[in-house]
Motif scaffolding. Structure first.
Motif, PDB file in Angstrom:
ATOM      1  N   LYS A  57     -11.914 -45.796  95.622  1.00 12.03           N
ATOM      2  CA  LYS A  57     -12.206 -46.304  96.964  1.00 12.03           C
ATOM      3  C   LYS A  57     -11.114 -47.276  97.414  1.00 12.03           C
ATOM      4  CE  LYS A  57     -15.837 -48.577  99.621  1.00 12.03           C
ATOM      5  NZ  LYS A  57     -17.182 -49.138  99.578  1.00 12.03           N
ATOM      6  N   TRP A  58     -10.596 -48.104  96.509  1.00  9.91           N
ATOM      7  CA  TRP A  58      -9.541 -49.062  96.830  1.00  9.91           C
ATOM      8  C   TRP A  58      -8.276 -48.338  97.288  1.00  9.91           C
ATOM      9  CZ3 TRP A  58      -4.701 -50.756  95.092  1.00  9.91           C
ATOM     10  CH2 TRP A  58      -4.331 -52.038  95.459  1.00  9.91           C
ATOM     11  N   LEU A  59      -8.020 -47.154  96.707  1.00  4.19           N
ATOM     12  CA  LEU A  59      -6.873 -46.342  97.092  1.00  4.19           C
ATOM     13  C   LEU A  59      -7.131 -45.537  98.363  1.00  4.19           C
ATOM     14  CD1 LEU A  59      -6.020 -44.966  93.546  1.00  4.19           C
ATOM     15  CD2 LEU A  59      -4.670 -46.652  94.836  1.00  4.19           C
ATOM     16  N   VAL A  93      -3.267 -39.492 103.691  1.00  2.00           N
ATOM     17  CA  VAL A  93      -4.126 -39.853 104.825  1.00  2.00           C
ATOM     18  C   VAL A  93      -3.970 -41.311 105.237  1.00  2.00           C
ATOM     19  CG1 VAL A  93      -5.816 -38.033 104.387  1.00  2.00           C
ATOM     20  CG2 VAL A  93      -6.120 -40.286 103.332  1.00  2.00           C
ATOM     21  N   ARG A  94      -3.417 -42.152 104.376  1.00  2.00           N
ATOM     22  CA  ARG A  94      -3.220 -43.571 104.689  1.00  2.00           C
ATOM     23  C   ARG A  94      -1.763 -43.911 104.965  1.00  2.00           C
ATOM     24  NH1 ARG A  94      -6.049 -47.465 100.529  1.00  2.00           N
ATOM     25  NH2 ARG A  94      -5.374 -48.939 102.102  1.00  2.00           N
ATOM     26  N   ASN A 139      -9.940 -28.768  97.368  1.00  3.15           N
ATOM     27  CA  ASN A 139      -8.976 -27.909  98.065  1.00  3.15           C
ATOM     28  C   ASN A 139      -8.246 -28.579  99.221  1.00  3.15           C
ATOM     29  OD1 ASN A 139      -9.456 -25.645  96.372  1.00  3.15           O
ATOM     30  ND2 ASN A 139     -11.394 -25.339  97.457  1.00  3.15           N
ATOM     31  N   LYS A 140      -8.164 -29.904  99.218  1.00  2.00           N
ATOM     32  CA  LYS A 140      -7.439 -30.618 100.263  1.00  2.00           C
ATOM     33  C   LYS A 140      -6.389 -31.516  99.604  1.00  2.00           C
ATOM     34  CE  LYS A 140      -7.947 -33.613 104.229  1.00  2.00           C
ATOM     35  NZ  LYS A 140      -8.802 -34.436 105.049  1.00  2.00           N
ATOM     36  N   LEU A 141      -5.142 -31.412 100.073  1.00  2.00           N
ATOM     37  CA  LEU A 141      -4.061 -32.244  99.556  1.00  2.00           C
ATOM     38  C   LEU A 141      -4.246 -33.666 100.064  1.00  2.00           C
ATOM     39  CD1 LEU A 141      -1.324 -32.608  98.094  1.00  2.00           C
ATOM     40  CD2 LEU A 141      -0.224 -31.966 100.261  1.00  2.00           C
ATOM     41  N   LEU A 142      -4.407 -34.604  99.119  1.00  3.28           N
ATOM     42  CA  LEU A 142      -4.640 -36.000  99.495  1.00  3.28           C
ATOM     43  C   LEU A 142      -3.484 -36.923  99.165  1.00  3.28           C
ATOM     44  CD1 LEU A 142      -8.316 -36.560  98.305  1.00  3.28           C
ATOM     45  CD2 LEU A 142      -7.502 -35.935 100.569  1.00  3.28           C
ATOM     46  N   ALA A 143      -2.749 -36.596  98.100  1.00  6.69           N
ATOM     47  CA  ALA A 143      -1.750 -37.553  97.632  1.00  6.69           C
ATOM     48  C   ALA A 143      -0.711 -36.847  96.775  1.00  6.69           C
ATOM     49  CB  ALA A 143      -2.442 -38.651  96.815  1.00  6.69           C
ATOM     50  N   TYR A 144       0.328 -37.604  96.468  1.00  5.23           N
ATOM     51  CA  TYR A 144       1.354 -37.194  95.521  1.00  5.23           C
ATOM     52  C   TYR A 144       1.491 -38.308  94.505  1.00  5.23           C
ATOM     53  CZ  TYR A 144       2.817 -33.837  99.110  1.00  5.23           C
ATOM     54  OH  TYR A 144       2.850 -32.830 100.032  1.00  5.23           O
ATOM     55  N   ILE A 156     -10.907 -36.613  86.286  1.00  3.81           N
ATOM     56  CA  ILE A 156     -11.937 -36.882  87.282  1.00  3.81           C
ATOM     57  C   ILE A 156     -12.380 -35.580  87.933  1.00  3.81           C
ATOM     58  CG2 ILE A 156     -12.510 -38.122  89.404  1.00  3.81           C
ATOM     59  CD1 ILE A 156     -10.371 -40.170  88.627  1.00  3.81           C
ATOM     60  N   ASN A 157     -13.691 -35.316  87.879  1.00  2.00           N
ATOM     61  CA  ASN A 157     -14.242 -34.100  88.471  1.00  2.00           C
ATOM     62  C   ASN A 157     -13.884 -33.996  89.939  1.00  2.00           C
ATOM     63  OD1 ASN A 157     -15.457 -33.387  86.064  1.00  2.00           O
ATOM     64  ND2 ASN A 157     -17.380 -34.387  86.569  1.00  2.00           N
ATOM     65  N   GLY A 158     -13.517 -32.792  90.355  1.00  3.13           N
ATOM     66  CA  GLY A 158     -13.201 -32.528  91.753  1.00  3.13           C
ATOM     67  C   GLY A 158     -11.716 -32.627  92.065  1.00  3.13           C
ATOM     68  N   TYR A 159     -10.956 -33.281  91.185  1.00  7.17           N
ATOM     69  CA  TYR A 159      -9.515 -33.426  91.408  1.00  7.17           C
ATOM     70  C   TYR A 159      -8.751 -32.345  90.657  1.00  7.17           C
ATOM     71  CZ  TYR A 159      -9.803 -37.782  93.931  1.00  7.17           C
ATOM     72  OH  TYR A 159     -10.061 -38.726  94.890  1.00  7.17           O
ATOM     73  N   GLU A 160      -7.683 -31.893  91.291  1.00 10.65           N
ATOM     74  CA  GLU A 160      -6.796 -30.908  90.679  1.00 10.65           C
ATOM     75  C   GLU A 160      -5.367 -31.370  90.934  1.00 10.65           C
ATOM     76  OE1 GLU A 160      -5.612 -26.176  91.093  1.00 10.65           O
ATOM     77  OE2 GLU A 160      -7.077 -27.041  92.458  1.00 10.65           O
ATOM     78  N   LEU A 161      -4.518 -31.243  89.941  1.00 10.40           N
ATOM     79  CA  LEU A 161      -3.111 -31.595  90.100  1.00 10.40           C
ATOM     80  C   LEU A 161      -2.257 -30.349  90.015  1.00 10.40           C
ATOM     81  CD1 LEU A 161      -4.371 -34.425  89.170  1.00 10.40           C
ATOM     82  CD2 LEU A 161      -1.984 -34.961  88.860  1.00 10.40           C
TER      83      LEU A 161
END
Length: 180
Positions: free
Chosen positions: A173-175, A93-94, A50-55, A30-35
């Motif tokens: 969006k559901w996540l 964030v959730r 460049n923002k950490l969103l999840a693990y 998915i474009n924009g995501y980096e792992l």
């Protein structure tokens, strides 16, 4: 889907699952995501712009992650037996841990009864992370096999115990995650 194969569409708005899908591979498409690999074999960090969103985790990686600072969760203090999720995703964030179980069938089999264990497993994961203040969402990703009428009662049950099922994909969006 090619039997036993990988691939599929490269969606921008959701995670498209196939039979042997790793959640890490889905985010990489998915474009924009980096792992980025987490420390001490504890899964992967999921970054977006460049923002950490999840693990994201597979199997025992979740437990290695929870054992680290600042969490210091020893599963033995909460559970009599360790559960190992196909995939887990902690959305920072959730404050929500998503347990993602992939069930793809092409013939009748033992998965029918496994679908009926979600309530117990969700409660076990909730006990595990309760003191952290995290919510737990338990979701099955199913293929179209489970749209058959004989699964109606099982699917109704899954919802009745506050678990979820989706077919073939999980919308970002559901996540609670962004997409471009």
């Amino acid at each position: 889907m090619i039997k036993g194969g990988m691939g599929g569409s490269h969606t921008q708005t959701g995670l498209q699952f196939e039979q042997r899908t790793d959640i890490k591979q889905l985010f990489e498409q998915i474009n924009g995501y980096e792992l980025k690999p987490s420390e001490q074999q504890t899964g992967y960090e999921v970054w977006f712009q460049n923002k950490l969103l999840a693990y994201c985790f597979k199997k025992r990686e979740l437990y290695r992650f929870l054992e680290q600072e600042p969490y210091n969760v020893d599963w033995r203090e909460y559970l009599s037996k360790r559960l190992e999720p196909d995939n887990a995703l902690f959305v920072v964030v959730r404050d929500t841990l998503f347990i993602i179980e992939i069930k793809f069938q092409q013939v009748a089999g033992s998965v029918d009864e496994k679908l009926q264990t979600c309530d117990f497993k969700r409660k076990q994961y909730t006990k595990l992370v309760h003191r952290l203040g995290w919510r737990v969402e338990y979701v099955y990703v199913l293929n179209d096999w489970f749209k058959k009428p004989e699964y109606r009662d099982t699917l109704d049950y899954i919802h009745s115990v506050n678990c979820h099922y989706l077919f073939n994909e999980i919308p970002l969006k559901w996540l609670g995650l962004p997409h471009e």
